[in-house]
Design a protein around this motif. Structure first.
Motif, PDB file in Angstrom:
ATOM      1  N   MET A 109       0.907  -0.995  -0.079  1.00  0.00           N
ATOM      2  CA  MET A 109      -0.021   0.158   0.083  1.00  0.00           C
ATOM      3  C   MET A 109       1.003   1.265   0.119  1.00  0.00           C
ATOM      4  O   MET A 109       0.356   2.114  -0.561  1.00  0.00           O
ATOM      5  CB  MET A 109      -0.778   0.131   1.305  1.00  0.00           C
ATOM      6  CG  MET A 109      -1.964   1.226   1.128  1.00  0.00           C
ATOM      7  SD  MET A 109      -3.162   0.994  -0.138  1.00  0.00           S
ATOM      8  CE  MET A 109      -4.412  -0.168   0.579  1.00  0.00           C
ATOM      9  N   ARG A 110       1.945   1.361   0.762  1.00  0.00           N
ATOM     10  CA  ARG A 110       2.908   2.396   0.819  1.00  0.00           C
ATOM     11  C   ARG A 110       3.278   2.517  -0.637  1.00  0.00           C
ATOM     12  O   ARG A 110       3.532   3.664  -1.022  1.00  0.00           O
ATOM     13  CB  ARG A 110       3.922   2.169   1.838  1.00  0.00           C
ATOM     14  CG  ARG A 110       3.538   2.258   3.111  1.00  0.00           C
ATOM     15  CD  ARG A 110       4.624   1.938   4.251  1.00  0.00           C
ATOM     16  NE  ARG A 110       4.161   1.328   5.404  1.00  0.00           N
ATOM     17  CZ  ARG A 110       4.568   0.301   5.849  1.00  0.00           C
ATOM     18  NH1 ARG A 110       5.637  -0.478   5.017  1.00  0.00           N
ATOM     19  NH2 ARG A 110       3.990  -0.318   6.946  1.00  0.00           N
ATOM     20  N   VAL A 111       3.777   1.601  -1.011  1.00  0.00           N
ATOM     21  CA  VAL A 111       4.470   1.792  -2.722  1.00  0.00           C
ATOM     22  C   VAL A 111       3.439   2.306  -3.592  1.00  0.00           C
ATOM     23  O   VAL A 111       3.662   3.282  -4.520  1.00  0.00           O
ATOM     24  CB  VAL A 111       4.922   0.195  -3.176  1.00  0.00           C
ATOM     25  CG1 VAL A 111       5.083   0.460  -4.795  1.00  0.00           C
ATOM     26  CG2 VAL A 111       6.149  -0.193  -2.498  1.00  0.00           C
ATOM     27  N   ALA A 112       1.919   1.585  -3.338  1.00  0.00           N
ATOM     28  CA  ALA A 112       0.908   2.207  -4.240  1.00  0.00           C
ATOM     29  C   ALA A 112       0.846   4.061  -4.110  1.00  0.00           C
ATOM     30  O   ALA A 112       0.617   4.780  -4.874  1.00  0.00           O
ATOM     31  CB  ALA A 112      -0.282   1.443  -3.876  1.00  0.00           C
ATOM     32  N   TYR A 113       0.933   4.272  -2.871  1.00  0.00           N
ATOM     33  CA  TYR A 113       0.612   5.810  -2.439  1.00  0.00           C
ATOM     34  C   TYR A 113       1.794   6.496  -3.035  1.00  0.00           C
ATOM     35  O   TYR A 113       1.675   7.692  -3.673  1.00  0.00           O
ATOM     36  CB  TYR A 113       0.649   5.540  -1.004  1.00  0.00           C
ATOM     37  CG  TYR A 113      -0.619   5.885  -0.512  1.00  0.00           C
ATOM     38  CD1 TYR A 113      -1.249   6.943   0.040  1.00  0.00           C
ATOM     39  CD2 TYR A 113      -1.551   4.918  -0.476  1.00  0.00           C
ATOM     40  CE1 TYR A 113      -2.464   7.320   0.735  1.00  0.00           C
ATOM     41  CE2 TYR A 113      -2.962   4.838   0.008  1.00  0.00           C
ATOM     42  CZ  TYR A 113      -3.374   6.163   0.743  1.00  0.00           C
ATOM     43  OH  TYR A 113      -4.479   6.034   1.265  1.00  0.00           O
ATOM     44  N   ARG A 114       2.978   6.138  -2.978  1.00  0.00           N
ATOM     45  CA  ARG A 114       4.462   6.721  -3.486  1.00  0.00           C
ATOM     46  C   ARG A 114       4.399   6.715  -5.133  1.00  0.00           C
ATOM     47  O   ARG A 114       4.449   7.824  -5.596  1.00  0.00           O
ATOM     48  CB  ARG A 114       5.433   6.062  -3.295  1.00  0.00           C
ATOM     49  CG  ARG A 114       6.067   6.355  -1.632  1.00  0.00           C
ATOM     50  CD  ARG A 114       7.606   5.578  -1.584  1.00  0.00           C
ATOM     51  NE  ARG A 114       7.882   4.427  -1.768  1.00  0.00           N
ATOM     52  CZ  ARG A 114       7.739   3.371  -1.173  1.00  0.00           C
ATOM     53  NH1 ARG A 114       7.533   3.522  -0.082  1.00  0.00           N
ATOM     54  NH2 ARG A 114       8.129   2.078  -1.478  1.00  0.00           N
ATOM     55  N   ARG A 115       3.765   5.782  -5.557  1.00  0.00           N
ATOM     56  CA  ARG A 115       3.779   5.764  -7.203  1.00  0.00           C
ATOM     57  C   ARG A 115       2.666   6.742  -7.707  1.00  0.00           C
ATOM     58  O   ARG A 115       2.660   7.341  -8.661  1.00  0.00           O
ATOM     59  CB  ARG A 115       3.657   4.141  -7.777  1.00  0.00           C
ATOM     60  CG  ARG A 115       4.598   3.285  -7.384  1.00  0.00           C
ATOM     61  CD  ARG A 115       5.816   3.528  -8.182  1.00  0.00           C
ATOM     62  NE  ARG A 115       6.413   1.881  -8.117  1.00  0.00           N
ATOM     63  CZ  ARG A 115       7.535   1.825  -7.460  1.00  0.00           C
ATOM     64  NH1 ARG A 115       7.858   2.698  -6.449  1.00  0.00           N
ATOM     65  NH2 ARG A 115       8.304   0.671  -7.351  1.00  0.00           N
ATOM     66  N   SER A 116       1.594   6.720  -7.019  1.00  0.00           N
ATOM     67  CA  SER A 116       0.289   7.240  -7.728  1.00  0.00           C
ATOM     68  C   SER A 116       0.223   8.660  -7.001  1.00  0.00           C
ATOM     69  O   SER A 116      -0.733   9.383  -7.590  1.00  0.00           O
ATOM     70  CB  SER A 116      -0.883   6.372  -7.265  1.00  0.00           C
ATOM     71  OG  SER A 116      -1.126   6.518  -5.737  1.00  0.00           O
ATOM     72  N   THR A 117       0.754   9.057  -5.821  1.00  0.00           N
ATOM     73  CA  THR A 117       0.532  10.386  -5.221  1.00  0.00           C
ATOM     74  C   THR A 117      -0.960  10.593  -5.314  1.00  0.00           C
ATOM     75  O   THR A 117      -1.370  11.763  -5.771  1.00  0.00           O
ATOM     76  CB  THR A 117       1.396  11.437  -5.752  1.00  0.00           C
ATOM     77  OG1 THR A 117       1.015  11.352  -7.188  1.00  0.00           O
ATOM     78  CG2 THR A 117       3.091  10.993  -5.839  1.00  0.00           C
ATOM     79  N   PRO A 118      -1.783  10.111  -4.701  1.00  0.00           N
ATOM     80  CA  PRO A 118      -3.505  10.018  -4.712  1.00  0.00           C
ATOM     81  C   PRO A 118      -3.842  11.291  -3.709  1.00  0.00           C
ATOM     82  O   PRO A 118      -3.214  11.574  -2.824  1.00  0.00           O
ATOM     83  CB  PRO A 118      -3.667   8.693  -3.908  1.00  0.00           C
ATOM     84  CG  PRO A 118      -2.761   8.251  -3.025  1.00  0.00           C
ATOM     85  CD  PRO A 118      -1.313   9.014  -3.624  1.00  0.00           C
TER      86      PRO A 118
END
Length: 140
Positions: free
Chosen positions: A49-58
């Protein structure tokens, strides 16, 4: 997968592709590229989930969902099953009207709290994807 598609029809198509040495499986808007060297599990960790947040800057659940649908299966940090599970859980949060959080650890906890009903709904399809993947290039 749309509501008009039947899971067994999709699985049959996936098995046909597996017999050709490839397995591209469309799961609810996400194309999974399944090969023998990609692990397939339908769960993910807080670090994912942390990686998804870093990649997508949501700034919304939809931002992460859109990024995962378009780029998640091509990112070497995620397995195809992790992408499916995370998108399912994030869609559940969005549909449930849960307020977006900018904290990935909190998002992970909320997503897993909401996943019980959603995963029951998707469990049969998960099993069909696993079965089609297991048949691989030797199918049919």
């Amino acid at each position: 997968m749309t509501s008009e598609q039947h899971p067994s029809q999709s699985t049959e198509h996936a098995v046909q592709q597996a017999s050709q040495g490839k397995l591209n499986y469309d799961f609810d808007g996400i194309t999974l590229h399944l090969t023998g060297d990609r692990q397939l599990q339908f769960d993910y960790e807080p670090s994912d989930m942390r990686v998804a947040y870093r990649r997508s800057t949501p700034s919304s659940w939809q931002d992460i969902i859109s990024w995962m649908e378009k780029k998640g299966t091509f990112d070497n940090e995620f397995t195809p099953g992790e992408v499916v599970a995370m998108v399912e859980d994030l869609r559940s949060l969005k549909q449930g009207g849960e307020q977006f959080t900018d904290n990935p650890d909190q998002a992970f906890q909320e997503a897993h709290q909401h996943r019980g009903h959603n995963n029951q709904q998707h469990q049969q399809l998960h099993q069909e994807i696993l079965a089609a993947s297991a048949q691989g290039p030797n199918a049919r």
